[in-house]
Design a protein around this motif. Structure first.
Motif, PDB file in Angstrom:
ATOM      1  N   SER A  30       0.439  31.636 -16.947  1.00  0.00           N
ATOM      2  CA  SER A  30       1.878  31.350 -16.897  1.00  0.00           C
ATOM      3  C   SER A  30       2.632  32.045 -18.041  1.00  0.00           C
ATOM      4  CB  SER A  30       2.135  29.847 -16.926  1.00  0.00           C
ATOM      5  OG  SER A  30       1.680  29.299 -18.145  1.00  0.00           O
ATOM      6  N   LEU A  31       1.975  32.216 -19.192  1.00  0.00           N
ATOM      7  CA  LEU A  31       2.618  32.915 -20.308  1.00  0.00           C
ATOM      8  C   LEU A  31       2.806  34.400 -19.986  1.00  0.00           C
ATOM      9  CD1 LEU A  31       0.864  31.358 -23.446  1.00  0.00           C
ATOM     10  CD2 LEU A  31       2.899  30.577 -22.215  1.00  0.00           C
ATOM     11  N   ILE A  32       1.868  34.974 -19.261  1.00  0.00           N
ATOM     12  CA  ILE A  32       1.974  36.380 -18.853  1.00  0.00           C
ATOM     13  C   ILE A  32       3.189  36.564 -17.947  1.00  0.00           C
ATOM     14  CG2 ILE A  32       0.864  38.193 -17.481  1.00  0.00           C
ATOM     15  CD1 ILE A  32      -1.829  37.085 -18.601  1.00  0.00           C
ATOM     16  N   ILE A  33       3.319  35.672 -16.966  1.00  0.00           N
ATOM     17  CA  ILE A  33       4.450  35.750 -16.042  1.00  0.00           C
ATOM     18  C   ILE A  33       5.767  35.550 -16.798  1.00  0.00           C
ATOM     19  CG2 ILE A  33       5.529  34.628 -14.046  1.00  0.00           C
ATOM     20  CD1 ILE A  33       3.009  36.336 -13.419  1.00  0.00           C
ATOM     21  N   GLU A  34       5.805  34.566 -17.683  1.00  0.00           N
ATOM     22  CA  GLU A  34       7.022  34.297 -18.450  1.00  0.00           C
ATOM     23  C   GLU A  34       7.382  35.458 -19.378  1.00  0.00           C
ATOM     24  OE1 GLU A  34       8.970  30.585 -20.826  1.00  0.00           O
ATOM     25  OE2 GLU A  34       6.900  31.068 -21.349  1.00  0.00           O
TER      26      GLU A  34
ATOM     27  N   ILE B   6       6.887  41.877 -24.567  1.00  0.00           N
ATOM     28  CA  ILE B   6       6.301  41.138 -25.689  1.00  0.00           C
ATOM     29  C   ILE B   6       7.117  39.879 -25.936  1.00  0.00           C
ATOM     30  CG2 ILE B   6       5.691  41.259 -28.134  1.00  0.00           C
ATOM     31  CD1 ILE B   6       5.660  44.371 -27.727  1.00  0.00           C
ATOM     32  N   ARG B   7       6.397  38.778 -26.112  1.00  0.00           N
ATOM     33  CA  ARG B   7       7.053  37.494 -26.376  1.00  0.00           C
ATOM     34  C   ARG B   7       6.198  36.680 -27.342  1.00  0.00           C
ATOM     35  NH1 ARG B   7      10.988  34.074 -23.485  1.00  0.00           N
ATOM     36  NH2 ARG B   7      10.550  31.927 -24.081  1.00  0.00           N
ATOM     37  N   LEU B   8       6.841  36.044 -28.302  1.00  0.00           N
ATOM     38  CA  LEU B   8       6.156  35.207 -29.278  1.00  0.00           C
ATOM     39  C   LEU B   8       6.019  33.784 -28.753  1.00  0.00           C
ATOM     40  CD1 LEU B   8       4.967  34.755 -32.131  1.00  0.00           C
ATOM     41  CD2 LEU B   8       7.310  34.286 -32.898  1.00  0.00           C
TER      42      LEU B   8
END
Length: 103
Positions: A34-38, A57-59
């Protein structure tokens, strides 16, 4: 297969084959689909890859390894379709790569 819209408005696919590739190469991200999709949908920044791909890229404060950046390499094949190449966790984004967009 999951599909998410990139910052550029392009539909980006995460196929089962790519998911298995990601988990095989980067098992630490196996519970973070789910973090990959977000990360594709709501990146903190986008950098240029080495071969025409984009890096979303997201923290995240909480991952399996603590506070980490999720990096998702993807390709926009055309204005309507694209696909995820790989994804991984890192301490910080590369300082050598060109930043194409930032939130």
């Amino acid at each position: 297969m999951e599909v998410v819209t990139s910052h550029n408005g392009v539909s980006i696919r995460l196929s089962d084959e790519r998911w298995h590739h990601i988990v095989r190469r980067h098992p630490e991200i196996s519970s973070s689909r789910s973090l990959i999709i977000e990360t594709i949908a709501k990146p903190d920044l986008i950098q240029a890859g080495d071969s025409g791909e984009l890096l979303a890229i997201r923290l995240y404060d909480k991952t399996q390894l603590g506070r980490k950046y999720v990096v998702v390499a993807y390709r926009e094949s055309n204005a309507m379709d694209g696909f995820i190449l790989t994804a991984y966790l890192t301490r910080r984004p590369s300082r050598q790569r060109e930043v194409l967009w930032t939130r």
